[in-house]
Design an enzyme around this catalytic site. Structure first.
Site: not given
Length: 474
Positions: A165, A233
């Site tokens: 993973d 942002g």
């Protein structure tokens, strides 16, 4: 890494909301939840997997029956056939100590038969596998590797493919600053301004920037104003300077020229990193790149697995670009990206259908079905309880070199098992004919029951001493 969501998108239970607030409707509850489906998949994988049968158990089961049959055949031979052939009145064999003691035909045949039973006692056969497994398990535990059973160890020694993973296994599972690009060459100032901009943010990327700045001992002032721009942002002001930190869309909306920085941004994004632009007073100042970084031993572990002839794959729910970037860094052969939790077990099954012995290495709840489906599920000790409960091997330390060590210990242990079985069966193959009286017609000598008991004990001792060699395995 965070994923932007909008009205109408699905979220699963356990999702962490970092900024703002929203209302959601539960569309699947109880047995229909994602967690309930994962538990169901784990249970199905565990119940349908056939247990590995030990060769030693099969052979030992037939061996005991065979020895009893052989002892009876030896008795019948010497009672009805052998005595008549070799104990004629003219034969010198008639003067053996056994006959001189008045034992007679029945006693002689019974003595040989009992000697066969004593010398063929499968103590060494019984010790061969469990003693080696115990030694191997102990050696693994010394290095923080826990095998849940002999089956797990045997399967680990036969692995052909190891699937990792990505998040939390190959990588650290949390974003951190990887690169800082400055237009004027002052990287620390660019990072400091970015950290100031993110000081009041709850976004994981912002937290990574702040952590990176503090690691460099940069002084972070509180911004005078702060505004989060969802999906774009943040915007702050500091000491009369207007600071923007965000993506391309934010820079385009505020008409900040970033053309000179685009080649660097594209290079960083090709590496699977998130590039954020910094602008001061409407002019581009630089780039701060953040990514979920690799663990220190990830590349080394993959390299060692390749050296052992094992194929390495990576499976992740992340996008293809990020997955490929990580794979390039560590040298992984096969990448399975954008895979949902319930599909991870299906991907493992596909490899198994190709005739491969597959190990899955993971740490999260969503790895549990794949851990259960695989031939060997290797759970990282720092991961979730569900993963550790499902895995066949648990790594106490958060070090991927322990995956390599687990396979090496398993291979060494199974070599020890085969050597022990060779000693045990080789001893019986050679000693049973002697106990049955094969050399008696030629030398008038038998193996006494006392000698048979000594040889039997010596066989067990040889297996035990061979097993103890595992203590010196490094």
């Amino acid at each position: 890494m965070p994923v932007e969501k909008k009205a109408g998108d699905e979220v699963i239970g356990g999702t962490l909301n970092k900024t703002g607030a929203f209302k959601f409707r539960a569309t699947r509850v109880g047995k229909d939840t994602a967690l309930a489906q994962i538990i169901k998949l784990v249970e199905e994988a565990q119940t349908t997997k056939a247990p590995i049968q030990k060769i030693a158990d099969k052979v030992a089961g037939h061996f005991i029956l065979g020895v009893h049959a052989l002892a009876l055949a030896v008795f019948l031979f010497w009672f009805f056939v052998g005595f008549g052939l070799w104990f004629s009145p003219t034969s010198q064999l008639l003067l053996t100590p056994y006959l001189l003691s008045g034992m007679g035909v029945f006693g002689f045949a019974l003595l040989v038969s009992v000697t066969v039973l004593i010398i063929s006692c499968p103590c060494a056969v019984g010790l061969a596998t469990p003693s080696a497994i115990m030694a191997g398990s102990g050696k693994g535990a010394e290095h923080g590797i826990l095998f849940k059973g002999a089956d797990a160890m045997e399967a680990s020694s036969k692995l052909q493919v190891v699937i990792f993973d990505k998040t939390g296994t190959l990588t650290k599972g949390e974003p951190s600053v990887t690169d800082v690009v400055a237009v004027d060459g002052n990287q620390e100032e660019v990072l400091r301004l970015a950290a100031v901009a993110e000081k009041n943010s709850e976004h994981p990327l912002g937290e990574a920037i702040i952590k990176g700045a503090r690691a460099r001992s940069l002084e972070l002032q509180d911004p005078e104003t702060f505004q989060a721009i969802p999906g774009h942002g943040v915007e702050v002001s500091l000491n009369g300077r207007h600071i923007l930190l965000g993506n391309r869309r934010l820079m385009a909306e505020r008409k900040v020229g970033i053309d000179s920085l685009l080649p660097e941004a594209e290079r960083l994004e090709y590496q699977g990193k998130t590039a954020m632009f910094v602008a001061v007073n409407g002019k581009a100042a630089g780039i701060v790149a953040v990514a979920d970084t690799l663990k220190e031993t990830s590349a080394q572990a993959v390299q060692e697995l390749h050296r052992m002839g094992i194929q390495v794959a990576m499976i992740t729910g992340d996008n293809q670009r990020t997955a490929q970037a990580i794979a390039r860094q560590v040298g992984i052969d096969r990448v399975l990206a954008e895979v949902l939790p319930e599909d991870k077990a299906r991907e493992v099954k596909k490899l198994q259908d190709e005739g491969k012995q597959v190990a899955m290495v993971g740490d999260g709840i969503n790895d549990a079905p794949a851990l259960a489906q695989s031939n060997v599920g290797i759970a990282i000790g720092s991961g979730t309880d569900v993963a550790k409960e499902t895995g066949h091997v648990i790594l106490i330390k958060d070090d991927l070199m322990d995956v390599v060590a687990a396979i090496q210990v398993a291979k060494a242990t199974m070599r020890l098992v085969k050597q022990n079985l060779w000693w045990a069966f080789g001893y019986n193959t050679a000693s049973i004919p002697l106990a049955a009286g094969v050399i008696y017609p030629f030398f008038a000598q038998l193996v006494s029951p006392e000698m048979a008991a000594l040889l039997m004990a010596t066989s067990s001792l040889s297996v035990t001493m061979n097993t103890l060699r595992m203590r010196g395995y490094v």
